[in-house]
Write a protein that holds these residues in place. Structure first.
Motif, PDB file in Angstrom:
ATOM      1  N   TYR A  40       1.034  -1.473   0.112  1.00 62.20           N
ATOM      2  CA  TYR A  40       0.565  -0.094   0.301  1.00 62.20           C
ATOM      3  C   TYR A  40       1.060   1.890  -0.139  1.00 62.20           C
ATOM      4  O   TYR A  40       0.382   2.741  -0.690  1.00 62.20           O
ATOM      5  N   ARG A  41       2.036   1.039   0.682  1.00 65.75           N
ATOM      6  CA  ARG A  41       2.673   2.295   0.775  1.00 65.75           C
ATOM      7  C   ARG A  41       3.950   2.785  -0.262  1.00 65.75           C
ATOM      8  O   ARG A  41       3.806   4.000  -0.787  1.00 65.75           O
ATOM      9  N   GLU A  42       4.070   1.208  -1.232  1.00 61.36           N
ATOM     10  CA  GLU A  42       4.370   1.495  -2.379  1.00 61.36           C
ATOM     11  C   GLU A  42       4.017   2.889  -3.325  1.00 61.36           C
ATOM     12  O   GLU A  42       4.176   2.858  -4.336  1.00 61.36           O
ATOM     13  N   LEU A  43       2.472   1.589  -3.456  1.00 57.56           N
ATOM     14  CA  LEU A  43       1.269   2.090  -4.427  1.00 57.56           C
ATOM     15  C   LEU A  43       1.743   3.338  -4.004  1.00 57.56           C
ATOM     16  O   LEU A  43       1.357   4.916  -5.179  1.00 57.56           O
ATOM     17  N   LYS A  44       1.072   3.851  -2.980  1.00 58.78           N
ATOM     18  CA  LYS A  44       1.009   5.506  -2.482  1.00 58.78           C
ATOM     19  C   LYS A  44       3.056   6.209  -2.986  1.00 58.78           C
ATOM     20  O   LYS A  44       2.554   7.555  -3.512  1.00 58.78           O
ATOM     21  N   SER A  45       4.010   5.622  -2.995  1.00 67.09           N
ATOM     22  CA  SER A  45       4.660   6.799  -3.046  1.00 67.09           C
ATOM     23  C   SER A  45       5.298   6.429  -4.559  1.00 67.09           C
ATOM     24  O   SER A  45       5.881   7.243  -5.005  1.00 67.09           O
ATOM     25  N   ALA A  46       4.648   5.087  -5.593  1.00 71.93           N
ATOM     26  CA  ALA A  46       4.481   5.655  -6.591  1.00 71.93           C
ATOM     27  C   ALA A  46       3.719   6.571  -7.159  1.00 71.93           C
ATOM     28  O   ALA A  46       4.217   6.089  -8.580  1.00 71.93           O
ATOM     29  N   GLY A  47       3.032   7.331  -6.897  1.00 72.35           N
ATOM     30  CA  GLY A  47       2.057   8.242  -7.477  1.00 72.35           C
ATOM     31  C   GLY A  47       0.491   7.724  -7.321  1.00 72.35           C
ATOM     32  O   GLY A  47      -0.051   8.177  -7.876  1.00 72.35           O
ATOM     33  N   VAL A  48       0.695   6.310  -7.133  1.00 77.75           N
ATOM     34  CA  VAL A  48      -0.534   5.797  -7.824  1.00 77.75           C
ATOM     35  C   VAL A  48      -2.079   6.464  -6.371  1.00 77.75           C
ATOM     36  O   VAL A  48      -1.323   6.143  -5.223  1.00 77.75           O
ATOM     37  N   ALA A  49      -3.313   6.752  -7.055  1.00 81.41           N
ATOM     38  CA  ALA A  49      -3.656   7.132  -6.104  1.00 81.41           C
ATOM     39  C   ALA A  49      -4.590   6.636  -5.068  1.00 81.41           C
ATOM     40  O   ALA A  49      -5.261   5.486  -5.604  1.00 81.41           O
ATOM     41  N   VAL A  50      -4.271   5.899  -4.176  1.00 82.03           N
ATOM     42  CA  VAL A  50      -5.138   5.005  -3.010  1.00 82.03           C
ATOM     43  C   VAL A  50      -6.060   5.977  -1.343  1.00 82.03           C
ATOM     44  O   VAL A  50      -5.316   6.932  -1.964  1.00 82.03           O
TER      45      VAL A  50
END
Length: 166
Positions: free
Chosen positions: A63-73
């Motif tokens: 979840y944190r990786e998605l967020k830091s990759a710029g995916v809107a979560v």
């Protein structure tokens, strides 16, 4: 994704894809890479994409990786179904933009259907992995879900032919 008002001005079709997933597993498996690919495909089309998870996801590395990759979560609050539907309608659905609510893992199925009610530019897709059980208790629940709410959705995505036939 792009700026929705700019998309409307330039004649591009403004679309928002919202993936609603009751997923908080420790491992990303194939599910999280699939969401990354969906985000990338949406960006190529200048569409908005957002992934909404249940609270368990917030503690996961993926979840944190998605967020830091710029995916809107976003994390959905732990609410009863009717209150969750109101939260979705108020928080996730963007007026004046075609919105696709893609539910995954049941929790969001009926709230998404309720949130979309009366909104002609909101479409609901259920993603089904679970075989229908024929016990009397689940039969009643399935009649409500598929017989009542299922008539209001736009599609059910089944992961196998036997699920589709069920």
């Amino acid at each position: 994704g792009g700026n929705p008002s700019q998309a409307i001005r330039t004649g591009r079709y403004a679309v928002k894809i919202v993936h609603l997933a009751d997923y908080g597993g420790a491992y990303e498996g194939s599910f999280i890479p699939m969401l990354r690919a969906l985000n990338d495909a949406a960006q190529r089309r200048d569409w908005d994409f957002e992934a909404v998870f249940s609270e368990a996801a917030e503690q996961r590395d993926w979840y944190r990786e998605l967020k830091s990759a710029g995916v809107a979560v976003r994390i959905a609050p732990d609410l009863p179904p009717r209150a969750l539907a109101r939260w979705l309608a108020r928080t996730v659905i963007t007026p004046s933009i075609t919105c696709v609510l893609h539910t995954h893992f049941t929790r969001f199925d009926m709230p998404a259907c309720r949130a979309a009610r009366g909104q002609p530019d909101v479409y609901v897709l259920w993603h089904s992995h679970t075989r229908l059980v024929r016990s009397s208790r689940t039969w009643i629940r399935n009649v409500l879900k598929y017989g009542v709410y299922g008539r209001r959705i736009d599609a059910i995505i089944c992961v196998s032919q036997d699920l589709a036939e069920g």
